[in-house]
Design a protein around this motif. Structure first.
Motif, PDB file in Angstrom:
ATOM      1  N   PRO A   1       0.841  -1.201   0.000  1.00  0.00           N
ATOM      2  CA  PRO A   1       0.000   0.000   0.000  1.00  0.00           C
ATOM      3  C   PRO A   1       0.875   1.249   0.000  1.00  0.00           C
ATOM      4  CG  PRO A   1      -0.049  -1.078   2.132  1.00  0.00           C
ATOM      5  CD  PRO A   1       0.733  -1.962   1.223  1.00  0.00           C
ATOM      6  N   PRO A   2       0.361   2.366  -0.539  1.00  0.00           N
ATOM      7  CA  PRO A   2       1.172   3.589  -0.584  1.00  0.00           C
ATOM      8  C   PRO A   2       1.404   4.195   0.797  1.00  0.00           C
ATOM      9  CG  PRO A   2      -1.033   3.991  -1.423  1.00  0.00           C
ATOM     10  CD  PRO A   2      -0.921   2.518  -1.203  1.00  0.00           C
ATOM     11  N   PHE A   3       0.577   3.832   1.775  1.00  0.00           N
ATOM     12  CA  PHE A   3       0.717   4.375   3.126  1.00  0.00           C
ATOM     13  C   PHE A   3       0.334   3.296   4.130  1.00  0.00           C
ATOM     14  CE2 PHE A   3      -1.498   6.288   6.800  1.00  0.00           C
ATOM     15  CZ  PHE A   3      -0.442   6.980   7.347  1.00  0.00           C
ATOM     16  N   LEU A   4       1.175   3.077   5.108  1.00  0.00           N
ATOM     17  CA  LEU A   4       0.884   2.141   6.193  1.00  0.00           C
ATOM     18  C   LEU A   4       0.912   2.908   7.511  1.00  0.00           C
ATOM     19  CD1 LEU A   4       2.876  -1.144   5.447  1.00  0.00           C
ATOM     20  CD2 LEU A   4       0.418  -0.894   5.723  1.00  0.00           C
ATOM     21  N   PRO A   5      -0.234   3.087   8.153  1.00  0.00           N
ATOM     22  CA  PRO A   5      -0.225   3.811   9.432  1.00  0.00           C
ATOM     23  C   PRO A   5       0.457   2.994  10.511  1.00  0.00           C
ATOM     24  CG  PRO A   5      -2.391   2.904   8.986  1.00  0.00           C
ATOM     25  CD  PRO A   5      -1.555   2.637   7.773  1.00  0.00           C
ATOM     26  N   LEU A   6       1.082   3.685  11.437  1.00  0.00           N
ATOM     27  CA  LEU A   6       1.700   3.017  12.584  1.00  0.00           C
ATOM     28  C   LEU A   6       0.611   2.784  13.621  1.00  0.00           C
ATOM     29  CD1 LEU A   6       4.991   5.087  12.869  1.00  0.00           C
ATOM     30  CD2 LEU A   6       4.701   2.792  11.931  1.00  0.00           C
ATOM     31  N   LEU A   7       0.386   1.535  13.964  1.00  0.00           N
ATOM     32  CA  LEU A   7      -0.651   1.173  14.931  1.00  0.00           C
ATOM     33  C   LEU A   7      -0.019   0.651  16.212  1.00  0.00           C
ATOM     34  CD1 LEU A   7      -3.161  -0.638  12.558  1.00  0.00           C
ATOM     35  CD2 LEU A   7      -3.207   1.737  13.325  1.00  0.00           C
ATOM     36  N   LYS A   8      -0.547   1.109  17.335  1.00  0.00           N
ATOM     37  CA  LYS A   8      -0.064   0.649  18.636  1.00  0.00           C
ATOM     38  C   LYS A   8      -0.768  -0.632  19.054  1.00  0.00           C
ATOM     39  CE  LYS A   8       0.627   5.451  19.743  1.00  0.00           C
ATOM     40  NZ  LYS A   8      -0.221   6.594  19.964  1.00  0.00           N
ATOM     41  N   SER A   9      -1.963  -0.850  18.505  1.00  0.00           N
ATOM     42  CA  SER A   9      -2.761  -2.045  18.803  1.00  0.00           C
ATOM     43  C   SER A   9      -3.782  -2.208  17.672  1.00  0.00           C
ATOM     44  CB  SER A   9      -3.471  -1.896  20.151  1.00  0.00           C
ATOM     45  OG  SER A   9      -4.439  -0.874  20.076  1.00  0.00           O
ATOM     46  N   PRO A  10      -4.447  -3.351  17.608  1.00  0.00           N
ATOM     47  CA  PRO A  10      -5.434  -3.552  16.536  1.00  0.00           C
ATOM     48  C   PRO A  10      -6.584  -2.545  16.551  1.00  0.00           C
ATOM     49  CG  PRO A  10      -4.866  -5.647  17.524  1.00  0.00           C
ATOM     50  CD  PRO A  10      -4.233  -4.584  18.379  1.00  0.00           C
ATOM     51  N   ASP A  11      -6.902  -1.977  17.726  1.00  0.00           N
ATOM     52  CA  ASP A  11      -7.993  -1.004  17.792  1.00  0.00           C
ATOM     53  C   ASP A  11      -7.493   0.429  18.010  1.00  0.00           C
ATOM     54  OD1 ASP A  11      -7.124  -1.421  20.361  1.00  0.00           O
ATOM     55  OD2 ASP A  11      -9.121  -1.675  21.227  1.00  0.00           O
TER      56      ASP A  11
END
Length: 113
Positions: free
Chosen positions: A82-92
């Motif tokens: 994907p052109p952008f992958l957000p940084l996630l701290k947890s699945p929610d």
């Protein structure tokens, strides 16, 4: 999602519904002709004319020129980055959404979801 704003807005649900049903679709000038075309076809008020309706279903959408560079087999097999992958701290994690949206009560969400 292409512009960051919905195509029809208003102060309440009644006004928005009225604009959806009777308002003129206004698209941003910076959208490409292909983007404008797919949006017009997806937002057609006549269901029978809407992109994706009928026998071809999602195939009609995937064949639209807006997606001309997409290799759908690679997408389905998760071979495409994907052109952008957000940084996630947890699945929610909702930290990538503005507080304007996450602080509001979910009054329009169906119960139990």
């Amino acid at each position: 999602m292409l512009t960051g704003a919905p195509p029809f807005t208003g102060n309440n649900r009644k006004i928005i519904t009225e604009r959806v049903l009777k308002g003129k679709l206004q698209l941003k000038n910076y959208l490409t002709p292909n983007a404008k075309d797919i949006l017009k076809k997806l937002l057609s008020r006549q269901v029978e004319k809407r992109l994706g309706f009928g026998e071809k279903d999602a195939t009609a959408l995937k064949e639209h020129r807006f997606f001309s560079g997409v290799k759908w087999a690679d997408v389905l097999e998760r071979k495409t980055q994907p052109p952008f992958l957000p940084l996630l701290k947890s699945p929610d994690d909702v930290s990538n959404f503005d507080d304007e949206f996450t602080s509001k009560p979910a009054i329009d969400s169906p119960p139990g979801i």
